[in-house]
Write an enzyme that holds these catalytic residues in place. Structure first.
Site, mmCIF file in Angstrom:
data_model
loop_
_atom_site.group_PDB
_atom_site.id
_atom_site.type_symbol
_atom_site.label_atom_id
_atom_site.label_comp_id
_atom_site.label_asym_id
_atom_site.label_seq_id
_atom_site.Cartn_x
_atom_site.Cartn_y
_atom_site.Cartn_z
ATOM 1 N N ASP A 52 0.901 -1.084 -0.010
ATOM 2 C CA ASP A 52 -0.030 0.095 0.062
ATOM 3 C C ASP A 52 0.947 1.272 0.038
ATOM 4 O O ASP A 52 2.114 1.046 0.230
ATOM 5 C CB ASP A 52 -0.868 0.042 1.301
ATOM 6 N N TYR A 110 6.420 -9.835 7.504
ATOM 7 C CA TYR A 110 6.383 -8.399 7.438
ATOM 8 C C TYR A 110 6.912 -8.065 8.820
ATOM 9 O O TYR A 110 6.943 -8.665 9.821
ATOM 10 C CB TYR A 110 5.131 -7.907 7.566
#
EC number: 5.4.99.12
Length: 273
Positions: A52, A110
């Site tokens: 994003d 992540y």
């Protein structure tokens, strides 16, 4: 036709995410424009995971198909010459045509960097999330770690899924959630088979709420079981989120990501990943 796998880092603060858009301020657009300048022809890329706006990458992987016959170092040096400073190829290697950057990935990792001190840190601007807690206050990292245990294993993560998520199934397998505290910093690692849209940022919102004492650790298990996004905390900011690594079958010999040039240097070094 040759298939080339490529690994890259990028600072996502200045970009509107990975995926190409009409205004072209995306990582994909800058990368494909630079590849075209190097190769003399437009080559389309396939990516492991679309990030994003504001999200960074230490271990993004792409593949492309080309008839060009160049050394792997030529691909790295040549494309980097046309990229902005905030995007850089780390490696390139020829792979079998069966390789697919997205569909063959069996694990993604992540990191999240969170600063909790009482004031902003200019040198971490855009590269870390922040809370700015009053002096002397700390997040209860032990409570956050305890809360995260309910996330392990195969779970339905509907409560942490963005409304616009296009994944066919909300069921994913979480292998590990690890938190490390260092003064005003808290570093988090999430390892899973795959992630839903906004999943890590929605989990961050919930874990921070637990760390601030707004909810007990067992609340997160209740939110998970409810499969209702409205019960979870608000989506946390993207600034501290990094796609850290993507894993593939060993036969393809895809290099592991290197976090040494980031905020996470040495943080998780002695933990099994």
């Amino acid at each position: 036709m040759n298939r080339i796998a490529i690994g890259l880092h990028y600072d996502g603060a200045a970009f509107s995410g990975w995926q190409s858009q009409p205004h072209r301020n995306t990582v994909q657009d800058y990368l494909e424009d630079s590849i075209e300048r190097f190769a003399g022809v437009r080559l389309l890329t396939t990516v492991a995971g679309r990030t994003d706006a504001g999200v960074h990458a230490l271990g993004q992987v792409i593949h492309l198909d080309t008839t060009l016959d160049r050394t792997t170092f030529s691909w790295v040096r040549g494309i980097n010459a046309f990229l902005p400073p905030s995007i850089a190829l780390q490696w390139a290697r020829p792979v079998d045509e069966s390789f697919h950057a997205r569909f063959l990935a069996f694990e993604r990792m992540y990191y999240y960097a969170l600063y909790t001190g009482p004031h902003r840190v200019p040198l971490a601007h855009g590269r870390a999330g922040y809370l700015m807690l009053p002096p002397g206050q700390r997040l209860d990292v032990d409570a956050m770690q305890a809360a995260s245990r309910c996330l392990l294993g195969e779970q339905d993560f509907s409560s942490f899924r963005a409304a616009e998520c296009q994944a066919k199934s909300p069921v994913k397998t979480m292998y590990d959630v690890t938190l490390k505290a260092d003064g005003n910093w808290v570093f988090l690692r999430f390892r899973a088979s795959a992630f839903l849209h906004h999943m890590v940022r929605n989990l961050m919102g919930c874990l921070v709420a637990v760390g601030r004492g707004r909810y007990p650790p067992e609340w997160l298990a209740e939110v998970l079981a409810a499969r209702d996004r409205k019960l979870a905390a608000p989506t946390f900011m993207p600034d501290g989120l990094y796609l850290a690594d993507v894993k593939y079958p060993e036969a393809y010999k895809i290099p592991a990501a290197d976090p040494s040039a980031s905020l996470f240097h040495g943080v998780f070094r002695h933990d099994a990943a």
